[in-house]
Design an enzyme around this catalytic site. Structure first.
Site, PDB file in Angstrom:
ATOM      1  N   LYS A  14       0.756  -1.190   0.027  1.00 27.05           N
ATOM      2  CA  LYS A  14      -0.034   0.069  -0.050  1.00 27.05           C
ATOM      3  C   LYS A  14       0.880   1.266   0.200  1.00 27.05           C
ATOM      4  O   LYS A  14       0.572   2.204  -0.920  1.00 27.05           O
ATOM      5  CB  LYS A  14      -0.920   0.136   1.224  1.00 27.05           C
ATOM      6  N   ARG A  89     -10.012  -0.036   8.633  1.00 29.47           N
ATOM      7  CA  ARG A  89      -9.699  -1.432   8.737  1.00 29.47           C
ATOM      8  C   ARG A  89     -10.560  -2.425   9.378  1.00 29.47           C
ATOM      9  O   ARG A  89     -10.344  -3.697   9.700  1.00 29.47           O
ATOM     10  CB  ARG A  89      -8.528  -1.692   9.609  1.00 29.47           C
ATOM     11  N   ARG A 151      11.001  -1.882  11.195  1.00 31.00           N
ATOM     12  CA  ARG A 151      10.040  -1.705  12.116  1.00 31.00           C
ATOM     13  C   ARG A 151       9.808  -2.669  13.186  1.00 31.00           C
ATOM     14  O   ARG A 151      10.292  -3.763  12.789  1.00 31.00           O
ATOM     15  CB  ARG A 151       8.685  -1.724  11.409  1.00 31.00           C
TER      16      ARG A 151
HETATM   17  P1  AP5 Z   1       4.912  -1.583   1.895  1.00 27.00           P
HETATM   18  O1  AP5 Z   1       4.645  -0.810   0.758  1.00 27.00           O
HETATM   19  O2  AP5 Z   1       5.765  -1.064   2.954  1.00 27.00           O
HETATM   20  O3  AP5 Z   1       3.561  -2.262   2.150  1.00 27.00           O
HETATM   21  P2  AP5 Z   1       2.285  -2.027   3.187  1.00 27.00           P
HETATM   22  O4  AP5 Z   1       1.064  -2.490   2.580  1.00 27.00           O
HETATM   23  O5  AP5 Z   1       2.515  -0.335   3.087  1.00 27.00           O
HETATM   24  O6  AP5 Z   1       2.665  -2.623   4.502  1.00 27.00           O
HETATM   25  P3  AP5 Z   1       2.504  -2.308   5.940  1.00 27.00           P
HETATM   26  O7  AP5 Z   1       3.111  -3.176   6.934  1.00 27.00           O
HETATM   27  O8  AP5 Z   1       2.827  -0.530   6.265  1.00 27.00           O
HETATM   28  O9  AP5 Z   1       0.951  -2.341   6.412  1.00 27.00           O
HETATM   29  P4  AP5 Z   1       0.241  -2.418   7.737  1.00 27.00           P
HETATM   30  O10 AP5 Z   1      -1.248  -2.311   7.018  1.00 27.00           O
HETATM   31  O11 AP5 Z   1       0.451  -3.638   8.327  1.00 27.00           O
HETATM   32  O12 AP5 Z   1       1.058  -1.218   8.617  1.00 27.00           O
HETATM   33  P5  AP5 Z   1       0.390   0.117   8.842  1.00 27.00           P
HETATM   34  O13 AP5 Z   1       1.742   0.958   8.922  1.00 27.00           O
HETATM   35  O14 AP5 Z   1      -0.602   0.555   8.049  1.00 27.00           O
HETATM   36  O15 AP5 Z   1       5.756  -2.697   1.238  1.00 27.00           O
HETATM   37  C1  AP5 Z   1       6.284  -3.818   2.102  1.00 27.00           C
HETATM   38  C2  AP5 Z   1       7.635  -4.598   1.633  1.00 27.00           C
HETATM   39  O16 AP5 Z   1       7.440  -5.131   0.569  1.00 27.00           O
HETATM   40  C3  AP5 Z   1       8.734  -3.353   1.498  1.00 27.00           C
HETATM   41  O17 AP5 Z   1       9.884  -3.787   1.948  1.00 27.00           O
HETATM   42  C4  AP5 Z   1       8.534  -3.263   0.120  1.00 27.00           C
HETATM   43  O18 AP5 Z   1       9.904  -2.513  -0.428  1.00 27.00           O
HETATM   44  C5  AP5 Z   1       8.028  -4.554  -0.735  1.00 27.00           C
HETATM   45  N1  AP5 Z   1       7.462  -4.402  -1.588  1.00 27.00           N
HETATM   46  C6  AP5 Z   1       6.245  -3.519  -1.924  1.00 27.00           C
HETATM   47  N2  AP5 Z   1       5.644  -3.921  -3.047  1.00 27.00           N
HETATM   48  C7  AP5 Z   1       6.318  -4.985  -3.552  1.00 27.00           C
HETATM   49  C8  AP5 Z   1       5.963  -5.800  -4.661  1.00 27.00           C
HETATM   50  N3  AP5 Z   1       5.218  -5.584  -5.565  1.00 27.00           N
HETATM   51  N4  AP5 Z   1       6.839  -6.926  -4.874  1.00 27.00           N
HETATM   52  C9  AP5 Z   1       8.162  -7.083  -3.977  1.00 27.00           C
HETATM   53  N5  AP5 Z   1       8.268  -6.415  -2.786  1.00 27.00           N
HETATM   54  C10 AP5 Z   1       7.434  -5.306  -2.735  1.00 27.00           C
HETATM   55  O19 AP5 Z   1      -0.146  -0.125  10.487  1.00 27.00           O
HETATM   56  C11 AP5 Z   1       0.640  -0.594  11.363  1.00 27.00           C
HETATM   57  C12 AP5 Z   1      -0.146  -0.511  12.700  1.00 27.00           C
HETATM   58  O20 AP5 Z   1      -0.731   0.527  13.043  1.00 27.00           O
HETATM   59  C13 AP5 Z   1      -1.238  -1.756  12.683  1.00 27.00           C
HETATM   60  O21 AP5 Z   1      -0.831  -3.114  12.532  1.00 27.00           O
HETATM   61  C14 AP5 Z   1      -2.240  -1.245  13.651  1.00 27.00           C
HETATM   62  O22 AP5 Z   1      -1.666  -1.789  15.162  1.00 27.00           O
HETATM   63  C15 AP5 Z   1      -2.125   0.334  13.419  1.00 27.00           C
HETATM   64  N6  AP5 Z   1      -3.328   0.721  12.611  1.00 27.00           N
HETATM   65  C16 AP5 Z   1      -2.740   1.426  11.547  1.00 27.00           C
HETATM   66  N7  AP5 Z   1      -4.378   1.731  10.855  1.00 27.00           N
HETATM   67  C17 AP5 Z   1      -4.865   1.140  11.945  1.00 27.00           C
HETATM   68  C18 AP5 Z   1      -6.262   1.406  11.712  1.00 27.00           C
HETATM   69  N8  AP5 Z   1      -7.069   2.080  10.601  1.00 27.00           N
HETATM   70  N9  AP5 Z   1      -6.964   0.862  12.763  1.00 27.00           N
HETATM   71  C19 AP5 Z   1      -6.479   0.153  13.815  1.00 27.00           C
HETATM   72  N10 AP5 Z   1      -5.301   0.152  13.984  1.00 27.00           N
HETATM   73  C20 AP5 Z   1      -4.498   0.824  12.921  1.00 27.00           C
HETATM   74 MG    MG Z   2       2.535   1.032   4.780  1.00 18.63          MG
END
Ligand code: AP5
Ligand code: MG
Length: 208
Positions: A14, A89, A151
């Site tokens: 994402k 989410r 992270r």
């Molecule tokens: P990346 O682009 O970073 O993926 P992402 O989908 O953004 O992954 P996140 O880990 O950020 O998602 P998340 O939803 O768990 O975390 P968030 O920060 O939102 O890519 C990942 C890796 O893959 C990178 O190394 C990249 O280079 C590689 N990559 C990308 N595309 C690729 C491809 N096509 N092929 C190969 N490699 C690729 O949330 C964190 C925490 O915050 C949650 O766990 C929760 O506790 C809290 N939180 C956040 N939002 C909410 C909410 N709305 N409600 C409740 N809690 C929340």
């Molecule tokens: Mg992210």
């Protein structure tokens, strides 16, 4: 289609796709995870509250997240273009959003759990500019040359909890948005530029 939700499991790409979309279209990018990490870096009460949940791979409570997103939407005007990354989410969050603004589309990034575990085991983030990359190819940020960090929630055990939470609490949103004719699916198991080509097709198609 300029009021967008980017939906997908942790590590689906994402954030990576949001950065590419932002280069093409001038859209506000709101990542709830990034906002929590920024708050944690500054040791705000919000950041410290969120940390407890993030470290366990659990969701931060709906009320906290909805208040924060409500403020963000008010800040840049809910009717202007935006990309929400990592929000909503839960169904409660999606209903809250529905009451605030009308979406143009939801892009679902599909990837298998095993591919995600592999991806997140080597993810690294730049301390300075926030660029997301991976440790397999880089030891410094390829964008600005600064230090990379891993992270806290990217260890395998926490990644597995995050995936479980995704399947249980976030997957119901797929039908929620399908029923509203807003859902567009992309195979996010492809290379980042191939995924982006699919995204562009959707965005251009919708504009015409
Ligand atoms: P990346 O682009 O970073 O993926 P992402 O989908 O953004 O992954 P996140 O880990 O950020 O998602 P998340 O939803 O768990 O975390 P968030 O920060 O939102 O890519 C990942 C890796 O893959 C990178 O190394 C990249 O280079 C590689 N990559 C990308 N595309 C690729 C491809 N096509 N092929 C190969 N490699 C690729 O949330 C964190 C925490 O915050 C949650 O766990 C929760 O506790 C809290 N939180 C956040 N939002 C909410 C909410 N709305 N409600 C409740 N809690 C929340
Ligand atoms: Mg992210």
């Amino acid at each position: 289609m300029m009021r967008l939700v980017l939906l997908g499991a942790p590590g689906a790409g994402k954030g990576t796709q949001a950065a590419l979309i932002k280069e093409r279209y001038d859209l506000a990018h709101v990542s709830t995870g990034d906002i929590f990490r920024e708050n944690l870096k500054n040791s705000t009460p919000l950041g410290l509250e969120a940390k407890k949940y993030m470290d366990a791979g659990q969701l931060v409570p709906d009320e906290t997240v909805m208040k924060m997103v409500g403020e963000k939407l008010a800040e840049f005007g809910a009717d202007n273009g935006f990309m929400l990354d990592g929000f909503p989410r839960t169904v409660a969050q999606a209903e809250f959003l529905e009451g605030k603004t009308k979406l143009d589309g939801v892009i679902l990034f599909n990837v298998s759990d095993e591919a995600i575990v592999k991806r997140l085991s080597s993810r690294a983030v730049c301390r300075s500019c926030g660029n997301v990359t991976n440790l397999a190819e880089h030891d410094k940020c390829p964008a600005c040359g600064e230090e990379l960090y891993v992270r806290d929630d990217d260890n395998e055990q926490t990644v597995r909890s995050r995936l479980k939470v995704f399947h249980e609490q976030t997957e119901p949103l797929i039908n929620f948005y399908r029923e509203r004719n807003l859902l567009h699916e992309v195979d996010a198991g492809q290379k980042p530029d191939e995924v982006f080509a699919c995204v562009l097709k959707l965005l251009n198609h919708d504009k015409n």
